[in-house]
Design a protein around this motif. Structure first.
Motif, short mmCIF file in Angstrom:
data_model
loop_
_atom_site.label_atom_id
_atom_site.label_comp_id
_atom_site.label_asym_id
_atom_site.label_seq_id
_atom_site.Cartn_x
_atom_site.Cartn_y
_atom_site.Cartn_z
N UNK A 61 0.80 -1.20 0.26
CA UNK A 61 -0.09 -0.03 0.09
C UNK A 61 0.88 1.14 -0.09
N UNK A 62 1.89 1.19 0.73
CA UNK A 62 2.82 2.31 1.08
C UNK A 62 3.60 2.65 -0.47
N UNK A 63 3.84 1.33 -1.05
CA UNK A 63 4.65 1.63 -2.50
C UNK A 63 3.65 2.15 -3.45
N UNK A 64 2.22 1.84 -3.35
CA UNK A 64 1.28 2.08 -4.48
C UNK A 64 1.11 3.84 -4.15
N UNK A 65 1.10 4.34 -2.95
CA UNK A 65 0.99 5.62 -2.70
C UNK A 65 2.19 6.51 -3.09
N UNK A 66 3.42 5.84 -2.88
CA UNK A 66 4.57 6.67 -3.30
C UNK A 66 4.60 6.56 -4.82
N UNK A 67 4.19 5.71 -5.62
CA UNK A 67 4.31 5.66 -7.08
C UNK A 67 3.09 6.86 -7.50
N UNK A 68 1.88 6.72 -6.98
CA UNK A 68 0.96 7.71 -7.37
C UNK A 68 1.21 8.98 -6.87
N UNK A 69 2.22 9.46 -5.97
CA UNK A 69 2.48 10.58 -5.71
C UNK A 69 3.65 11.17 -6.62
N UNK A 70 3.96 10.25 -7.22
CA UNK A 70 4.92 10.66 -8.38
C UNK A 70 6.38 10.60 -8.04
N UNK A 71 6.68 10.43 -6.50
CA UNK A 71 7.99 10.43 -6.21
C UNK A 71 8.65 9.25 -6.27
N UNK A 72 8.23 7.87 -6.84
CA UNK A 72 8.80 6.76 -6.69
C UNK A 72 8.53 5.82 -7.98
N UNK A 73 9.18 4.81 -8.39
CA UNK A 73 8.76 3.92 -9.41
C UNK A 73 8.93 2.63 -8.98
N UNK A 74 8.16 1.60 -9.46
CA UNK A 74 8.42 0.25 -9.23
C UNK A 74 9.91 -0.30 -9.76
N UNK A 75 10.55 -1.12 -9.53
CA UNK A 75 11.76 -1.65 -9.87
C UNK A 75 11.90 -3.25 -9.74
N UNK A 76 13.06 -3.77 -10.39
CA UNK A 76 13.51 -4.97 -10.03
C UNK A 76 14.83 -5.20 -9.73
N UNK A 77 15.08 -5.89 -8.51
CA UNK A 77 16.42 -6.10 -8.25
C UNK A 77 16.58 -7.66 -8.61
#
Length: 564
Positions: free
Chosen positions: A503-519
């Motif tokens: 949920x926190x990751x989705x909120x960060x992505x929607x706010x434009x400050x983060x993107x999903x990634x792959x390690x």
């Protein structure tokens, strides 16, 4: 002892144990025809005017009935063994026109070893290589060299040749008549048991109960000799291969172990999350190479050594179209390890993986969290979760660790890890009891929410496992291969922490400050300004276990997420 002498001794010992296996078959055949031979003697005596009288007549009838029963059971068992098709490992065939250089390498290797060359080559999505007899034509079994596909992408050409030398050397004992007959007999017994095994229809199991029991008895009788035979064959092959790149093989085996570790981790951390969404990463083998390069980059001691060997061409260059071979092996891996899914699989590239898999996983978790909290089909707001789980602005002092019970680690042969966001390296422990689980939370609301989520996830994973098993017939039927790994065991703390993190990751992505990634080594991650977020897990644990939302609120404010 010279290499040649060692090969001869090993081959002689293998033939001796193969003969012991065939003696079991001969004794079984003799026992089956013994009543018939006795009956023939009794009837011949009656025809010659000898062995007459009531007693001899009763003996003739009794022995004749016993002979008929013995021959019938022997015939049924022999028919079961003859008609049972030995299991063939699922693999991707490689035609010679698609890999002429690879075929040339194998034939040249066989010539150097002085053994027959394999008839064909196939790739398997696993870190192993072996020889396998496959039906090339009706009634004909050909030796096929099955190569683990990750080897082609990680090993260099010289390393691959060194690793394959002992395997290719096995074509000679496979062609030796006594050993070949013994192997055929043992494979037939194995196949017969699989045909009448617990996965077979009930009517077939009842009909073949006695022949299957006899086949099992024969297999038990010859199991020890067969195992010894294979050990001696392996020893002879290893001894024969010593004259080909022996020094290189020692270092190559280190890379084999590294490839296995990278393959296992990539499947557990990267492939499993995609498979659960019906997506299959189309370049798993290339992903293994990328993961191992990243691992060597992080390990400064090994970086220079790996950099030097990576200047050599990879073995995948022996294929004409390595991308197609990688895609075929990757799809086979998805079907083997996660079920057929009725053909609903969709490929995903590594470039699209963050949005096609990572973000979809996060949003699915966020919706599930919202539904358990009473929302209908949509994720709840971060503010509501913070309010629901926060105990006070000043959390109570608690003794214990922030990290809850770890997920059971393991690859696709055991329980694959669920989609995670923080690398976990603690040793495996048993799950806690419900009472111990509840004690890990600072507030009953957190314990109740964790229990609800854990129950919901368990139901979904059970349904997913059942659907996958229902579609495995394409591979299981005759071979009886266990293709679906059980779902992982996760504690309520782990489940709740993962869902809050999503949920926190989705909120960060929607706010434009983060993107999903792959390690490559740890799977789904969150990226802020191109850098992986490494402290989010501890902040979420602080909220989930201690009811302290301050660390998480500060982080959310830093990435531009407003929570009121």
């Amino acid at each position: 002892m010279s290499s040649g002498t060692g090969v001869e001794v090993g081959a002689l010992a293998a033939r001796s144990r193969a003969a012991a296996v065939l003696r079991v078959k001969s004794v079984a055949t003799a026992l089956a025809v013994l009543p018939a031979a006795c009956a023939a003697v009794l009837w011949a005596g009656a025809a010659g005017g000898q062995l007459e009288g009531t007693g001899w007549e009763a003996a003739r009838l009794s022995v004749s009935v016993l002979a008929v029963l013995a021959l019938a059971l022997a015939g049924a068992t022999a028919l079961l063994i003859a008609r049972a098709a030995p299991a063939e490992s699922p693999a991707v065939p490689v035609e010679e026109r698609a890999a002429p250089a690879l075929y040339h390498l194998v034939r040249e290797l066989a010539e150097r070893l002085g053994v027959p060359a394999p008839a064909a080559i196939a790739l398997t999505p696993d870190c192993d290589s072996w020889l396998e007899e496959r039906g090339a034509a009706p009634g004909v079994r050909a030796q096929v060299l099955v190569i683990g596909s990750p080897f082609l992408w990680w090993l260099r050409v010289a390393e691959l040749r060194a690793v394959l030398a002992p395997v290719v050397a096995g074509t000679e004992p496979a062609a030796e008549p006594t050993t070949a007959q013994a192997r055929t007999f043992v494979r037939g017994l194995d196949a017969a048991l699989a045909t009448a095994g617990p996965r077979a229809p009930l009517a077939r199991r009842v009909l073949l109960a006695v022949p299957a029991r006899l086949a099992r008895l024969l297999l038990v009788r010859c199991r020890s000799a067969a195992a010894d035979m294979e050990r001696y064959v392996a020893a002879a092959c290893a001894e024969r291969a010593r004259k080909v790149d022996y020094g290189r093989r020692i270092t190559a085996q280190e890379q084999v172990g590294l490839a296995y570790a990278g393959w296992d981790r990539l499947l557990s951390r990267v492939a499993v999350p995609a498979w659960r969404l019906g997506r299959w990463p189309a370049r798993l083998d290339a992903g293994v190479a990328a993961a191992l390069v990243e691992l060597s980059r992080r390990d400064r001691l090994a970086a220079d050594e790996q950099a030097l060997r990576l200047t050599e061409p990879p073995a995948s260059e022996l294929l004409e179209e390595p991308e197609l071979a990688d895609e075929a092996a990757s799809l086979l891996a998805a079907r083997l390890f996660h079920g057929e899914r009725g053909g609903a699989w969709r490929p995903v590239s590594w470039r699209d993986y963050p949005h096609e898999v990572v973000e979809r996983l996060w949003r699915a978790d966020a919706v599930r969290l919202g539904e358990v909290l009473g929302e209908k089909g949509r994720p709840c707001a971060v503010a509501r979760v913070l309010e629901h789980l926060t105990v006070s602005d000043s959390p109570p002092e608690r003794v214990g660790v922030l990290a809850g019970p770890p997920v059971r680690e393991g690859g696709v042969r055991g329980a694959p890890r669920a989609a995670g966001y923080v690398a976990r390296t603690e040793p495996e422990i048993f799950p806690e009891s419900p009472e111990e689980e509840a004690d890990r939370f600072a507030h009953p609301r957190a314990a109740a929410l964790a229990a609800g989520l854990a129950a919901r996830v368990a139901r979904e994973e059970t349904a997913d496992a059942g659907a996958a098993r229902a579609s495995e017939g394409v591979y299981e039927g005759d071979g009886g291969l266990p293709l679906f790994a059980p779902p992982p065991v996760r504690s309520g703390v782990e489940v709740l922490a993962d869902h809050v993190t999503s949920l926190v990751c989705c909120a960060a992505v929607d706010a434009g400050g983060a993107v999903p990634g792959l390690d490559w080594l740890d799977g789904p991650v969150l990226l802020v300004d191109g850098e992986r977020v490494r402290d989010l897990g501890a902040r979420v644990r602080s909220l989930v276990e201690d009811g302290d939302s301050i660390p998480l609120r500060r982080w959310l404010a830093r990435v531009g997420v407003r929570v009121g």
